[in-house]
Design a protein around this motif. Sequence first.
Motif, PDB file in Angstrom:
ATOM      1  N   GLN A  63     -63.196 -62.431  80.905  1.00  0.00           N
ATOM      2  CA  GLN A  63     -62.822 -61.636  81.942  1.00  0.00           C
ATOM      3  C   GLN A  63     -64.064 -60.245  81.628  1.00  0.00           C
ATOM      4  N   LEU A  64     -64.041 -59.933  80.452  1.00  0.00           N
ATOM      5  CA  LEU A  64     -64.960 -58.852  80.317  1.00  0.00           C
ATOM      6  C   LEU A  64     -66.422 -59.294  80.424  1.00  0.00           C
ATOM      7  N   VAL A  65     -66.982 -60.495  79.954  1.00  0.00           N
ATOM      8  CA  VAL A  65     -68.337 -61.028  80.606  1.00  0.00           C
ATOM      9  C   VAL A  65     -68.552 -60.836  82.033  1.00  0.00           C
ATOM     10  N   VAL A  66     -67.455 -61.628  82.471  1.00  0.00           N
ATOM     11  CA  VAL A  66     -67.670 -61.754  84.082  1.00  0.00           C
ATOM     12  C   VAL A  66     -67.627 -60.488  84.922  1.00  0.00           C
ATOM     13  N   LEU A  67     -66.936 -59.420  84.268  1.00  0.00           N
ATOM     14  CA  LEU A  67     -66.755 -58.095  84.887  1.00  0.00           C
ATOM     15  C   LEU A  67     -68.101 -57.356  84.828  1.00  0.00           C
TER      16      LEU A  67
END
Length: 776
Positions: A63-67
């Motif tokens: 989720q952090l990487v895609v955010l």
Amino acid sequence: MTGRLRMAVAAAFATVLTSSSLLPLVHNGNWIAKAVGAVVFVAAVGEGARRVSVPRPLIGTIQLVVLIPYLLLVLVPDASGPLPTPDALRAFGDLLNQGGDDIRGFAPPVPDTDGMAAILVTVVGGVAVLVDVIAVTYGQAAAAGLPLLALYSVPAALADSGLGWGVFLVAALAYLVLLVAEGRERLVRWGRPLSQPGARRGPTGPQRPWVRGSGRIGLATLAVAVLVPAVVPMTANRLADRDSGTGGSDHITTINPVVDLKDELNRPENVDLLTYTTDAPDPDGMYLRIAALDVFDGNAWQPSEQALTDVTRPLPTPRGLTPSVSAGKVTTEIKAVKNYRQGSLPMPYAASEVKVKGNWRYEDEGRLLLGDSGQTTEGLNYSVVSLDIKPTADQLRAAGGIPPEMEKYRGLPPAVRQALSATTMKVAGYGTPFDQAVRIEKWFTESGEFRYDLQVPKGNGRSQLENFLQAKVGYCEQYASAMAVMARILNIPSRVAVGFVPGHPNADGSYTVGSRDAHAWPELYFAGVGWVRFEPTPSRGTSPAYTDESAPVAPTTQPATSAPATASAAPSSRDPRCKLDECESKSPSASAAPAKHDSDGDTTRNVLVGVGAGALVLLLLAMPMLLRQRVRHRRLAALGRDAAEDGVTRDPGDAVLGAWQEILDTARDLGIRVQTSETPRQLTVRLGEALPDDADTARDALPRIALAAEQILYAPEAPQRTIGLAEDVRVVRAALLAAAGRGTRFRATVLPGSTFRRGTRAPEQSDRGGPEPEPA
């Protein structure tokens, strides 16, 4: 909707509601749409990762990487593409640094800059990841309250007067929604409990009393938390607030020197705050300052963040003051009343030596002494030696060029400069900056056009100033702000000072300053003299002696001069709407063209935003109708399938009960009461009475639908064909609509009541007969 998806929606909803507590920190809420998009994006990515069975420890990282690409696309669209690039990351970092500078340079509410939007959207997106991982991935909704609490605590601590009970209620309800959703899912895992006939049913069967009770307890707790502070006396955030206790003593407190002047001036009683004695030759000019506001963002004046140093004796020489200006010394002995607590020491300008006990720090830009480690003025006796600066009008007219470090005191938002330039030029005319400033002051005080009145809306932003200059009625806050803004339009450095007028004299020669003596006035900077006071507020305070000398009358047009003379004219005689030496054309039409272009762009953008907002509102209003149509279409389509011919293991009973539920929902939409205790046959009799007299086809179709439902509920084996019931449903529904009035039909179509009950099954579905299912 599965239980896990329901938890993901509840987590996203709680994060969005809690992030609304950040709105009071910024003047405009344009960033909130991007933040909501980040929350939805995080929730969608997390749900997708869970559906493909990604290991739990990796879901938050994903989720952090895609955010990150989302943040780059919405915050730095010019530098970012489909994939993050070094340039995009660099631009994003610069944006965060700008936001950090805005936080350090402004007090809440801060301007709605791109840097602030970047910080807020990034913070909300990060909190959304934490809440989703804790509450949904690991199923610990209670622990997810920690990041939500952190998101709420920051604005609650920074807001000068708190966030208010409304914001608290929204944030608390968000957490309550998350807890109830998790509790409901935990109970579902235990199976379906038994219930009495006719009990309320939820999406998974009878509604559990534990879930119902937790919701009631939570709502009751919130009600107590909101109502108790409303009835318990609290200390208000005012310049001088008095809370009378049972013993009759007065309690006076001050939280923030940037005060709401209107509330203080409208107080029913005048609370004494200070008494002082002075050897000043002109005590009427003894203004006591507690704040200097030097940043104007178009919405309000705020103090900039300045460095604090130790108090020295003597204090540094005032900036810009030269020995050629007369500056005698004045000694003032000041005593604060016992319970007057102020974090900024009231002093005359410009203090050169201060004798005071306690922990105080010196701020050079505003020449203020600020309390350190909770130090206040409560009960203090202190002495101030100040410079009685008395420049002449000629000295102010002969002021030289402004040094580069004063450029920050001339900054204005372009929209404010454009909106008030015409009025400023009309009033100030041409000539030296001092003459222009005097004309503005006399326009407010001597033209007879303006009136002092406290019964006007408070505020000193752009819209309030435009209204003030049109209505010409206001109080000191508007007068001081208007003159300071007009001075900046003329490229004269300016700021707004807050404090007290001299007060009233006593028989023993001392003066008493009360809460009604709170005041605001502009200070303008002239090279060689420094900061000097002006008094544009009629019937308040006194005008300085240097403004009493008559200023040249403002010419209606620019004086005609030869081309060489115009080119060699002093910078102060140029059109002040041009910033320094950036004017390329002296043609009024040429200089107005860019403004027109900007106005057209703003108009187009406003139209697009308005159309988009209108479309969004229409979509939200149409959602119940669209959802109802989708449910009806799905039910009728299920009735058109033949399970035996399709060769699939579909239970035809679900389609039949869907047909009966469609009849019930149609009745609810039309306002016909449907009782869960009624059997299909009893309800058929009642609905038959509501049909029109000529609806014979519907009267025949309605019992067929009820009979099919009874067979599903009570027969040992379910029927294998449902074809024909769809047409019966359409006929009965059309007859029920025809029997209703036009207004009822419109309400049933646009706001169907059954949509708000969506998620509940047919009241008979869980009581179906037939053989017992074999355990898995």
